[in-house]
Scaffold this motif. Structure first.
Motif, mmCIF file in Angstrom:
data_model
loop_
_atom_site.group_PDB
_atom_site.id
_atom_site.type_symbol
_atom_site.label_atom_id
_atom_site.label_comp_id
_atom_site.label_asym_id
_atom_site.label_seq_id
_atom_site.Cartn_x
_atom_site.Cartn_y
_atom_site.Cartn_z
ATOM 1 N N ARG A 5 30.701 33.977 45.018
ATOM 2 C CA ARG A 5 30.656 35.441 44.857
ATOM 3 C C ARG A 5 29.227 35.984 44.936
ATOM 4 O O ARG A 5 28.936 36.918 45.511
ATOM 5 N N ASP A 48 35.091 44.399 43.756
ATOM 6 C CA ASP A 48 36.401 44.907 43.357
ATOM 7 C C ASP A 48 37.799 44.561 43.822
ATOM 8 O O ASP A 48 38.927 45.032 43.690
ATOM 9 N N GLY A 49 37.542 43.717 45.047
ATOM 10 C CA GLY A 49 38.771 43.309 45.798
ATOM 11 C C GLY A 49 39.055 44.180 46.979
ATOM 12 O O GLY A 49 40.021 44.099 47.629
ATOM 13 N N THR A 50 38.214 45.212 47.390
ATOM 14 C CA THR A 50 38.268 46.080 48.354
ATOM 15 C C THR A 50 37.553 45.446 49.624
ATOM 16 O O THR A 50 36.683 44.686 49.272
ATOM 17 N N TYR A 51 37.835 45.882 51.100
ATOM 18 C CA TYR A 51 37.360 45.319 52.149
ATOM 19 C C TYR A 51 37.144 46.587 53.068
ATOM 20 O O TYR A 51 37.894 47.376 52.961
ATOM 21 N N SER A 68 42.154 45.404 51.333
ATOM 22 C CA SER A 68 42.006 44.540 50.257
ATOM 23 C C SER A 68 42.004 43.133 50.186
ATOM 24 O O SER A 68 42.428 42.607 51.454
ATOM 25 N N TRP A 69 41.441 42.177 49.360
ATOM 26 C CA TRP A 69 41.311 40.807 49.554
ATOM 27 C C TRP A 69 41.449 40.228 48.296
ATOM 28 O O TRP A 69 41.068 40.907 47.323
ATOM 29 N N SER A 70 41.687 38.923 48.160
ATOM 30 C CA SER A 70 41.768 38.065 47.080
ATOM 31 C C SER A 70 41.841 36.694 47.415
ATOM 32 O O SER A 70 41.830 36.193 48.760
ATOM 33 N N LEU A 71 41.064 35.819 46.709
ATOM 34 C CA LEU A 71 41.130 34.443 46.798
ATOM 35 C C LEU A 71 42.249 33.825 46.291
ATOM 36 O O LEU A 71 42.917 34.145 45.075
ATOM 37 N N ASP A 72 42.901 32.715 47.059
ATOM 38 C CA ASP A 72 44.186 32.149 46.598
ATOM 39 C C ASP A 72 43.757 30.716 46.174
ATOM 40 O O ASP A 72 43.370 30.036 46.952
#
Length: 74
Positions: A5, A48-51, A68-72
């Motif tokens: 991050r 905030d998870g936006t791209y 949007s994005w996120s970690l898996d």
């Protein structure tokens, strides 16, 4: 994730096409001293998870798209 991050999220990353290879595309932080170019694709992964992605449009002006994005996993 905190290490990622701090280094990756919340910064704009710009395509350094001069450094690309057949196997990978290279992106550098926006403050990198790029040589002149007609247009470059860039993206930002926001905390905030936006791209947000920006790319040259049909008249060479930047056009943005969002998602949007996120970690898996870890």
């Amino acid at each position: 994730m905190a290490g990622y991050r701090e280094r990756l999220v919340g910064r704009r990353w710009v395509h350094s096409h001069e450094e690309d290879t057949d196997e990978e595309q290279v992106f550098r932080p926006a403050d990198h001293p790029f040589p002149p170019s007609r247009g470059r694709t860039s993206f930002e992964l926001r905390p905030d998870g936006t791209y947000v992605e920006s790319a040259p449009g049909p008249v060479d002006l930047p056009e943005e798209s969002t998602g949007s994005w996120s970690l898996d996993g870890d």
